[in-house]
Scaffold this motif. Structure first.
Motif, PDB file in Angstrom:
ATOM      1  N   PRO A   1      80.432 -26.164  42.318  1.00 16.33           N
ATOM      2  CA  PRO A   1      79.133 -26.136  42.989  1.00 16.33           C
ATOM      3  C   PRO A   1      78.210 -27.290  42.601  1.00 16.33           C
ATOM      4  O   PRO A   1      78.240 -27.795  41.471  1.00 16.33           O
ATOM      5  CB  PRO A   1      78.533 -24.810  42.508  1.00 16.33           C
ATOM      6  N   ALA A   2      77.391 -27.681  43.562  1.00 21.76           N
ATOM      7  CA  ALA A   2      76.276 -28.607  43.338  1.00 21.76           C
ATOM      8  C   ALA A   2      75.049 -27.991  43.998  1.00 21.76           C
ATOM      9  O   ALA A   2      75.170 -27.272  44.993  1.00 21.76           O
ATOM     10  CB  ALA A   2      76.570 -29.981  43.924  1.00 21.76           C
ATOM     11  N   TYR A   3      73.881 -28.294  43.464  1.00 29.31           N
ATOM     12  CA  TYR A   3      72.665 -27.658  43.958  1.00 29.31           C
ATOM     13  C   TYR A   3      71.597 -28.707  44.247  1.00 29.31           C
ATOM     14  O   TYR A   3      71.337 -29.585  43.419  1.00 29.31           O
ATOM     15  CB  TYR A   3      72.141 -26.661  42.920  1.00 29.31           C
ATOM     16  N   GLY A   4      71.001 -28.601  45.443  1.00 25.08           N
ATOM     17  CA  GLY A   4      69.964 -29.551  45.801  1.00 25.08           C
ATOM     18  C   GLY A   4      69.195 -29.145  47.037  1.00 25.08           C
ATOM     19  O   GLY A   4      69.335 -28.019  47.543  1.00 25.08           O
ATOM     20  N   LEU A   5      68.395 -30.094  47.521  1.00 24.32           N
ATOM     21  CA  LEU A   5      67.507 -29.898  48.665  1.00 24.32           C
ATOM     22  C   LEU A   5      67.740 -31.041  49.646  1.00 24.32           C
ATOM     23  O   LEU A   5      67.337 -32.177  49.399  1.00 24.32           O
ATOM     24  CB  LEU A   5      66.045 -29.859  48.202  1.00 24.32           C
TER      25      LEU A   5
ATOM     26  N   GLU B   1      72.762 -22.492  35.255  1.00 22.91           N
ATOM     27  CA  GLU B   1      73.979 -22.348  36.048  1.00 22.91           C
ATOM     28  C   GLU B   1      74.851 -23.597  35.893  1.00 22.91           C
ATOM     29  O   GLU B   1      74.340 -24.715  35.777  1.00 22.91           O
ATOM     30  CB  GLU B   1      73.639 -22.167  37.533  1.00 22.91           C
ATOM     31  N   GLN B   2      76.140 -23.410  35.908  1.00 22.87           N
ATOM     32  CA  GLN B   2      77.056 -24.549  35.861  1.00 22.87           C
ATOM     33  C   GLN B   2      77.000 -25.302  37.185  1.00 22.87           C
ATOM     34  O   GLN B   2      77.012 -24.693  38.254  1.00 22.87           O
ATOM     35  CB  GLN B   2      78.482 -24.078  35.590  1.00 22.87           C
ATOM     36  N   ALA B   3      76.948 -26.619  37.113  1.00 20.44           N
ATOM     37  CA  ALA B   3      76.924 -27.465  38.307  1.00 20.44           C
ATOM     38  C   ALA B   3      77.654 -28.760  37.994  1.00 20.44           C
ATOM     39  O   ALA B   3      77.616 -29.244  36.853  1.00 20.44           O
ATOM     40  CB  ALA B   3      75.493 -27.753  38.742  1.00 20.44           C
ATOM     41  N   VAL B   4      78.294 -29.325  39.003  1.00 19.20           N
ATOM     42  CA  VAL B   4      78.962 -30.609  38.814  1.00 19.20           C
ATOM     43  C   VAL B   4      78.113 -31.762  39.322  1.00 19.20           C
ATOM     44  O   VAL B   4      78.444 -32.929  39.096  1.00 19.20           O
ATOM     45  CB  VAL B   4      80.346 -30.639  39.494  1.00 19.20           C
ATOM     46  N   ALA B   5      77.011 -31.452  40.046  1.00 17.15           N
ATOM     47  CA  ALA B   5      76.158 -32.507  40.593  1.00 17.15           C
ATOM     48  C   ALA B   5      74.839 -31.910  41.057  1.00 17.15           C
ATOM     49  O   ALA B   5      74.708 -30.697  41.224  1.00 17.15           O
ATOM     50  CB  ALA B   5      76.852 -33.213  41.764  1.00 17.15           C
ATOM     51  N   VAL B   6      73.877 -32.786  41.276  1.00 15.77           N
ATOM     52  CA  VAL B   6      72.642 -32.449  41.975  1.00 15.77           C
ATOM     53  C   VAL B   6      72.792 -32.927  43.409  1.00 15.77           C
ATOM     54  O   VAL B   6      73.131 -34.069  43.666  1.00 15.77           O
ATOM     55  CB  VAL B   6      71.423 -33.125  41.317  1.00 15.77           C
ATOM     56  N   GLY B   7      72.547 -32.033  44.355  1.00 14.23           N
ATOM     57  CA  GLY B   7      72.683 -32.405  45.745  1.00 14.23           C
ATOM     58  C   GLY B   7      73.161 -31.245  46.593  1.00 14.23           C
ATOM     59  O   GLY B   7      73.517 -30.193  46.055  1.00 14.23           O
TER      60      GLY B   7
ATOM     61  N   LEU C   1      83.923 -38.731  38.234  1.00 11.08           N
ATOM     62  CA  LEU C   1      82.513 -38.655  38.618  1.00 11.08           C
ATOM     63  C   LEU C   1      81.926 -37.287  38.315  1.00 11.08           C
ATOM     64  O   LEU C   1      80.844 -37.174  37.727  1.00 11.08           O
ATOM     65  CB  LEU C   1      82.342 -38.972  40.107  1.00 11.08           C
ATOM     66  N   PHE C   2      82.614 -36.237  38.736  1.00  5.75           N
ATOM     67  CA  PHE C   2      82.088 -34.881  38.615  1.00  5.75           C
ATOM     68  C   PHE C   2      82.542 -34.167  37.334  1.00  5.75           C
ATOM     69  O   PHE C   2      82.194 -32.996  37.149  1.00  5.75           O
ATOM     70  CB  PHE C   2      82.505 -34.053  39.836  1.00  5.75           C
ATOM     71  N   GLN C   3      83.320 -34.868  36.502  1.00 12.15           N
ATOM     72  CA  GLN C   3      83.826 -34.294  35.262  1.00 12.15           C
ATOM     73  C   GLN C   3      84.581 -32.987  35.544  1.00 12.15           C
ATOM     74  O   GLN C   3      84.332 -31.955  34.896  1.00 12.15           O
ATOM     75  CB  GLN C   3      82.698 -34.087  34.254  1.00 12.15           C
ATOM     76  N   LEU C   4      85.464 -33.053  36.500  1.00  7.92           N
ATOM     77  CA  LEU C   4      86.257 -31.892  36.873  1.00  7.92           C
ATOM     78  C   LEU C   4      87.445 -31.748  35.934  1.00  7.92           C
ATOM     79  O   LEU C   4      87.937 -32.737  35.405  1.00  7.92           O
ATOM     80  CB  LEU C   4      86.761 -32.029  38.320  1.00  7.92           C
ATOM     81  N   PRO C   5      87.922 -30.533  35.763  1.00  8.58           N
ATOM     82  CA  PRO C   5      89.100 -30.329  34.898  1.00  8.58           C
ATOM     83  C   PRO C   5      90.350 -30.933  35.516  1.00  8.58           C
ATOM     84  O   PRO C   5      90.431 -31.112  36.740  1.00  8.58           O
ATOM     85  CB  PRO C   5      89.207 -28.806  34.805  1.00  8.58           C
TER      86      PRO C   5
ATOM     87  N   VAL D   1      69.320 -37.341  36.211  1.00  9.45           N
ATOM     88  CA  VAL D   1      69.293 -38.100  34.957  1.00  9.45           C
ATOM     89  C   VAL D   1      69.008 -37.168  33.783  1.00  9.45           C
ATOM     90  O   VAL D   1      69.653 -37.228  32.731  1.00  9.45           O
ATOM     91  CB  VAL D   1      68.247 -39.231  35.033  1.00  9.45           C
ATOM     92  N   GLN D   2      68.030 -36.276  33.961  1.00 15.66           N
ATOM     93  CA  GLN D   2      67.642 -35.355  32.897  1.00 15.66           C
ATOM     94  C   GLN D   2      68.809 -34.480  32.440  1.00 15.66           C
ATOM     95  O   GLN D   2      69.002 -34.261  31.231  1.00 15.66           O
ATOM     96  CB  GLN D   2      66.495 -34.469  33.377  1.00 15.66           C
ATOM     97  N   PHE D   3      69.604 -33.982  33.411  1.00 19.90           N
ATOM     98  CA  PHE D   3      70.692 -33.063  33.087  1.00 19.90           C
ATOM     99  C   PHE D   3      72.041 -33.771  32.919  1.00 19.90           C
ATOM    100  O   PHE D   3      73.052 -33.113  32.675  1.00 19.90           O
ATOM    101  CB  PHE D   3      70.796 -31.977  34.151  1.00 19.90           C
ATOM    102  N   GLY D   4      72.049 -35.093  33.045  1.00 17.12           N
ATOM    103  CA  GLY D   4      73.292 -35.827  32.882  1.00 17.12           C
ATOM    104  C   GLY D   4      74.313 -35.545  33.953  1.00 17.12           C
ATOM    105  O   GLY D   4      75.527 -35.538  33.693  1.00 17.12           O
ATOM    106  N   LEU D   5      73.836 -35.321  35.177  1.00 20.13           N
ATOM    107  CA  LEU D   5      74.712 -35.004  36.301  1.00 20.13           C
ATOM    108  C   LEU D   5      74.706 -36.126  37.332  1.00 20.13           C
ATOM    109  O   LEU D   5      73.697 -36.831  37.487  1.00 20.13           O
ATOM    110  CB  LEU D   5      74.252 -33.713  36.984  1.00 20.13           C
ATOM    111  N   PRO D   6      75.785 -36.290  38.082  1.00 17.11           N
ATOM    112  CA  PRO D   6      75.768 -37.211  39.210  1.00 17.11           C
ATOM    113  C   PRO D   6      74.996 -36.612  40.378  1.00 17.11           C
ATOM    114  O   PRO D   6      74.686 -35.408  40.387  1.00 17.11           O
ATOM    115  CB  PRO D   6      77.248 -37.377  39.562  1.00 17.11           C
TER     116      PRO D   6
END
Length: 261
Positions: free
Chosen positions: A61-65, A88-94, A252-256, A122-127
């Motif tokens: 999941p990724a979360y954004g507006l 919540e766990q997220a792989v990106a903002v968006g 990019l998303f630090q996926l397993p 940037v704050q959460f270290g996410l793409p």
């Protein structure tokens, strides 16, 4: 079939998949699509994205507006997004970004939501997963102001010069159904020339179906057509393109390493 490929942008949470989501997920796995990145479009989709990701292995999941849904957003949602990303766990903002194509979208408001989400990434270290329609230069400017930012401009349709500037900033570029259409000559030439390490493949399902599924609901199982087209345009093998773009997505998303995780 081994799960080699990653759909880096799919809206698997939306209502279009409610009647047969289980079957669609199984079809994707049978087609070799081992993972999907699913970005939310507004505050009211975050729970659904989270629940879908929890239910189906390989969904991230990724979360954004999203800028196109500006009328659904409230400034308070940015604070809620920060809280949500914190727990919540997220792989990106968006999906976030800018849209200068759809009429009636206030640019200043778009810019406020977009840049705030870049700062959260940037704050959460996410793409970030970026929507940039007729706004690539503006997006590039915002990215350049945040040197630590990484991410992808999905459904990229800009020029080679614009692509190079984004790649220089450490961004990746996502390509999907549009490259399968023979009339998209400029786009097809672009994907044949770009370095493979800068490319992600995506369906953007249920939107942007490939040429052989025109008029149909798009779905992740159709990703191999995009991979085959990309391989053909680059005079490469589908296996190599699938592996390389999946590796790009994992980095990019630090996926397993395992798509089932």
């Amino acid at each position: 079939m081994p799960s080699l490929s990653i759909d880096s942008h799919c809206h698997f949470d939306v209502a279009a998949f409610d009647p047969d989501r289980d079957t669609c997920w199984a079809r994707a796995r049978d087609a070799g699509v081992g993972a999907q990145v699913v970005p939310a479009i507004d505050r009211y989709h975050w729970e659904k994205v989270r629940d879908v990701a929890r239910r189906y292995p390989g969904i991230h999941p990724a979360y954004g507006l999203h800028p196109v849904y500006l009328d659904r957003h409230q400034l308070g949602h940015l604070e809620e997004l920060a809280d949500w990303l914190g727990r919540e766990q997220a792989v990106a903002v968006g999906e976030c970004g800018l849209d200068c194509f759809v009429e009636g979208l206030d640019f200043d408001d778009q810019w406020t939501y977009f840049t705030a989400q870049l700062d959260l990434a940037v704050q959460f270290g996410l793409p970030v997963i970026v929507h940039a329609r007729r706004a690539v230069d503006k997006v590039t400017r915002a990215v350049r102001e945040r040197p630590r930012l990484t991410g992808v401009v999905h459904s990229f349709s800009g020029s080679r010069q614009q692509a190079d500037k984004l790649l220089e900033q450490g961004m990746l570029l996502g390509f999907g159904g549009p490259i399968t259409h023979p009339r998209a000559q400029r786009l097809r030439r672009l994907v044949s020339e770009l370095p493979l390490e800068g490319i992600l493949v995506e369906t953007d399902a249920p939107d942007q179906p490939s040429a052989s599924h025109r008029g149909e609901r798009n779905e992740p199982a159709f990703l191999p057509e995009i991979i085959h087209t990309l391989a053909q345009l680059r005079d490469d093998s589908p296996l190599n393109v699938a592996r390389a773009t999946a590796d790009n997505a994992r980095r990019l998303f630090q996926l397993p390493a395992s798509s089932d995780d």
